[in-house]
Structure formats: structure tokens, C-alpha cells
Design a protein around this motif. Sequence first.
Motif: not given
Length: 374
Positions: A332-352
Motif C-alpha cells: 500500500i505504501k508503495t502504491l501511494d508513493d509519489p516519488t519511488p526510487p529509480d530502480v533501473r539505476t540499481r540494475v546497472k550493477a548486474y550488466q552481463p
Amino acid sequence: MTTDAAHHIAVLVPSLRGGGAERVAVDLSNHFAMCGARVDLLLVRNEGPYAGALRKEVNIVDFDKDRATRCLLPLRRYLRAERPQVMLSFLNHINILAVIAKRLSRVDTRLIVSERNSLVRFREGGLNRVLRSLTALFYPMADGIVAVSQEMKLELSRDLGLPDKRIVAIPNPVDTEMIAGLSRHVPSHPWLHDREKPVILAMGRLVAQKNFPVLLRAFHRVWRSHGAKLLVLGEGPLRAKLESQVVDLGIRDHVDLVGFQDNPFGWMAASDVFVSASRYEGFPNALVQAMACGLPVVSTDCPTGPREILEDGRWGRLVPVNDAEALASAIIKTLDDPTPPDVRTRVKAYQPDQIFRQYAQILQIPDEQLRYTA
């Protein structure tokens, strides 16, 4: 391309079905074959949807057995005949088989075993207790051990007494470019096109480890407060029980167990929150893939992987295992969060390319024999 004295790599995995280990085995096989290595993909049985993802340069060796234990003698014969420089095996019971086969074959092939799941599962008794003893006995005979998270590396060292210097933590690769392309293909499911109702997405085999009963109880609370919908991607033996629970909770019109999907990324891109309720993991691929699609995430703080991936909650909310109320509150808090983190940034650590380089190091593949591609 390397043409002379190409490094010979064997990759051993049960099948080409839709698991995380199988996906990584395919990706590694494709990469090393593309870079000029000679790659044999050894399969207990050649079945599953990932067969179509293999490059033509990868040589499939199909033992065509109905269980892994029946591959012991064929694997020993393969090692004696082909003598690859290195063999990489995936999944606990397959790893034990690989160690035994190598010792019986008496070849100098370098053997690396990859542990994919938290050792918490060994506490469940029965066969898992036997596997724990076998793991502690046979893993030290391998030339190296890959853990898919730092926490799992600690488990192997602390709980099984395995030598820390023989264990390397290498997470799974996440091909963000491939995922971005596939995520544009949004399925025709009506809930994904009705933007008035938020969509919660979960993904995984319908087995006890994934803890879908707790997710359903949590979703019941979310549905009552937000009128949300829940989509579950995956198939497994608990389908009938979960369908019955959906009926008992009175949410049959708001939950869809849509089954296994070859391309889950369009589902992820069109949903509002991804949720993992697992009791334990290794490196939860689906969690990182959802992040690669830009989807806000909620996960149980289970061993191992989620806390490491989410950096102690920086990139998504973490909740205790088996706590439906806390899980519902986090969703519920995540659904209501107006400024969620840009999670794509974190995924860069797992580039093939980064992950493949780490595997090349533990497999001791000479740089001059591989032309790395991003």
C-alpha cells in the motif's frame, strides 16, 4: 573470433525449463560460444522453452534421462572422452553428481559448482537434510564454488564449514537492453489496460518456497483498501491449493494465476508494483528483472538476495517473512508513493559483460582466448 586452441567449456544443468539456473546457463553458454570458446551444454534431458534461446555454436549433449542420478555414468564417459578444460555445474544435486563423476573419471577438468539457493532450505528435514550432509562432503572436492549472493557465500562458509577462499559470490546477469526491448510487448490482458485499478504482479513457480499463500492474504487487504488486481506469473504443483484459497478469500474476480509466460517483461512494464513473498531465495531473478522494467518492488527480507539487491531497503521496501500484514502495508505504501526510487539505476550493477568477466576469472579462461562483447 578465436580459432586456434579454443577453450573447451562444459556447462551442466538439468534441462532448459524456465528456472533461473537454466537461464544463466544458457546466457553463459551463448556468451562464451560467441567469444570463440568450444561450449558443450550438458543436459539431463533436453526439454523446456529456453532451447530456442541457444546460439547455434553451442553443442547440446543430451543425456536424455528422467532423473539426474541416471546421468552419472554417461557424464563420466563424457568427461573421459572429451576432457574439457573446465566444467560449470548448476543446482545442488547436479553439483554433487558432477563432483562424483569427475572423481570417477579421473580427468584433470577444472570443476566449478554453482549454488543457487539459500541453505535455509536444508532445515526442512527429509531429503534436504541428506543433501546438506552430501553438500558438506562433496563441495570441498570441487575446484571452486560460486554463490549468487554475498550472504549465501557466508552461509556456505559458516554453516557448512566450506573454505571461504574457494567461494566466489557472483550475481546473475541481467540483460537490460534485451528486457527493455521485450517489455514493449504488453499482453492483451484487460487488467493491464485498465489504469483505474492498480495491478500487483508476482512471479515464480507455484511452490512452497515462494510463499504465495501469504501473498494472497496480504493482497486481500490491499484489494479492500485500493480495489487492486493481482497477477501471478508461473506454474507449479500448488496451483489447485492456491485457486482454492483465492475462492475462500473471496477474491476470485481480482486474482489471475496466468501461468508461465515466455516473456514476463511486458507484464512487468504494465504493472504498478512487483511483490516477492518468498521464504528463501538465492538471487531472485524476477525481482531484478522487474526493477529493470522500472517497476517499484516490495520483497520479504528472506535469505538470500533481496536485502543485498535492494541495499537494505534503499531501492524497495523489505518486510519480515510470513508477515501478511506487513507485506500488505508495504504494498500500500508503495502504491501511494509519489516519488519511488529509480530502480533501473540499481540494475546497472548486474550488466552481463561484468558478470561474464567474473565467471571467466573463476573458470580460468585466458583473456586472449575470449573476445568480450557488451
